[in-house]
Design a protein around this motif. Structure first.
Motif, short mmCIF file in Angstrom:
data_model
loop_
_atom_site.label_atom_id
_atom_site.label_comp_id
_atom_site.label_asym_id
_atom_site.label_seq_id
_atom_site.Cartn_x
_atom_site.Cartn_y
_atom_site.Cartn_z
N LEU A 1 24.80 -25.58 0.38
CA LEU A 1 24.33 -24.34 1.07
C LEU A 1 23.45 -23.64 -0.21
N SER A 2 23.68 -23.50 -1.24
CA SER A 2 22.85 -22.87 -2.50
C SER A 2 21.49 -23.76 -2.42
N TRP A 3 21.44 -25.20 -2.48
CA TRP A 3 20.30 -25.72 -2.30
C TRP A 3 19.40 -25.55 -1.42
N GLU A 4 20.17 -25.58 -0.23
CA GLU A 4 19.20 -25.25 1.06
C GLU A 4 18.60 -23.88 1.21
N MET A 5 19.30 -22.85 0.80
CA MET A 5 19.04 -21.48 0.51
C MET A 5 17.57 -21.50 -0.18
N ARG A 6 17.86 -22.35 -1.33
CA ARG A 6 16.70 -22.11 -2.72
C ARG A 6 15.47 -22.83 -1.91
N SER A 7 15.77 -23.92 -1.20
CA SER A 7 14.70 -24.69 -0.42
C SER A 7 13.94 -23.88 0.40
N HIS A 8 14.62 -23.03 1.08
CA HIS A 8 14.18 -22.12 2.17
C HIS A 8 13.07 -21.14 1.38
N ALA A 9 13.75 -20.54 0.46
CA ALA A 9 12.81 -19.52 -0.14
C ALA A 9 11.71 -20.32 -0.94
N GLN A 10 11.83 -21.43 -1.21
CA GLN A 10 10.48 -21.94 -1.93
C GLN A 10 9.52 -22.22 -0.87
N ALA A 11 10.17 -22.62 0.35
CA ALA A 11 9.12 -22.74 1.39
C ALA A 11 8.25 -21.57 1.81
N LEU A 12 9.01 -20.65 1.52
CA LEU A 12 8.36 -19.26 1.98
C LEU A 12 6.82 -19.12 1.10
N GLU A 13 6.95 -19.87 -0.15
CA GLU A 13 5.83 -19.37 -0.96
C GLU A 13 4.92 -20.76 -0.38
N THR A 14 4.83 -21.53 0.64
CA THR A 14 4.31 -22.70 0.76
C THR A 14 3.18 -22.24 1.84
N THR A 15 1.83 -22.79 1.97
CA THR A 15 0.90 -22.73 3.03
C THR A 15 0.92 -23.88 3.89
N GLY A 16 1.11 -23.65 5.05
CA GLY A 16 1.04 -24.74 6.07
C GLY A 16 2.65 -25.15 6.63
N PRO A 17 2.64 -25.95 7.48
CA PRO A 17 4.29 -26.34 7.75
C PRO A 17 5.15 -27.09 6.80
N VAL A 18 6.35 -26.71 6.63
CA VAL A 18 7.18 -27.44 5.92
C VAL A 18 8.16 -28.29 7.01
N PHE A 19 8.39 -29.52 6.28
CA PHE A 19 9.38 -30.32 7.10
C PHE A 19 10.69 -30.48 6.16
#
Length: 182
Positions: free
Chosen positions: A64-82
């Motif tokens: 769960l912690s890993w997934e929340m961190r991945s989500h937060a990091q994706a917010l800093e990405t431009t374009g779609p994230v898979f």
């Protein structure tokens, strides 16, 4: 970046999720690492007990912690994230194991959202294989597929099953159904 450009690929182990994420990365898209594999690798390295063959509840917490961190990091990405799985997978895992789902897991699933369409890769015995991190047998892979599918549906996502076909055809299938700029 808004969560409507966050596309989850989920399903049972050994169904081709990571291979498909790698193909999407090959086309220039961002993708995440699967939490379960990452946690297992880290726990084995340090001799930890948060493993699916050890302390399953702690393993779920770290995922769960890993997934929340991945989500937060994706917010800093431009374009779609898979995403190679997402927060609701952690709920499905606990339910698969017959463990209680703490309220904070459901809170996380409400707060860390993805595109409403989730791509589900079904069990596929012809490509399934185990390894040092994937110790489940095929029957457990099927039960995992069922548990995570039910968890995403309960969280309000629409599931789209990815056909059992070549990687390039699966890639085309996802690209045709993920609403992002081409």
């Amino acid at each position: 970046m808004q969560a409507d450009a966050f596309f989850v690929l989920t399903g049972g182990p050994g169904s081709g999720k990571t291979t498909l994420i790698d193909a999407l990365r090959g086309e220039g898209f961002a993708g995440t690492e699967e939490a379960g594999r990452g946690v297992i690798r880290d726990q084995v390295t340090v001799g930890g007990s948060a493993l699916p063959w050890g302390n399953r509840a702690l393993f779920a917490e770290l995922m769960l912690s890993w997934e929340m961190r991945s989500h937060a990091q994706a917010l800093e990405t431009t374009g779609p994230v898979f995403f190679d799985r997402g927060v609701p997978d952690c709920i499905g895992y606990l339910e698969l194991c017959g463990l209680p789902v703490p309220d904070h897991f459901r809170s996380a699933a409400d707060r860390f959202r993805y595109h409403p369409t989730v791509f589900v890769l079904p069990p596929w015995p012809e490509i399934y294989s185990g390894d040092e991190e994937r110790k489940q047998d095929f029957d457990e892979a099927v039960r995992t597929f069922e548990a995570v599918s039910a968890a995403y549906a309960a969280c309000g996502y629409t599931l789209v099953e990815v056909p059992k076909t070549t990687v390039s055809e699966r890639l085309a299938f996802v690209r045709a159904r993920a609403p992002y700029p081409r």
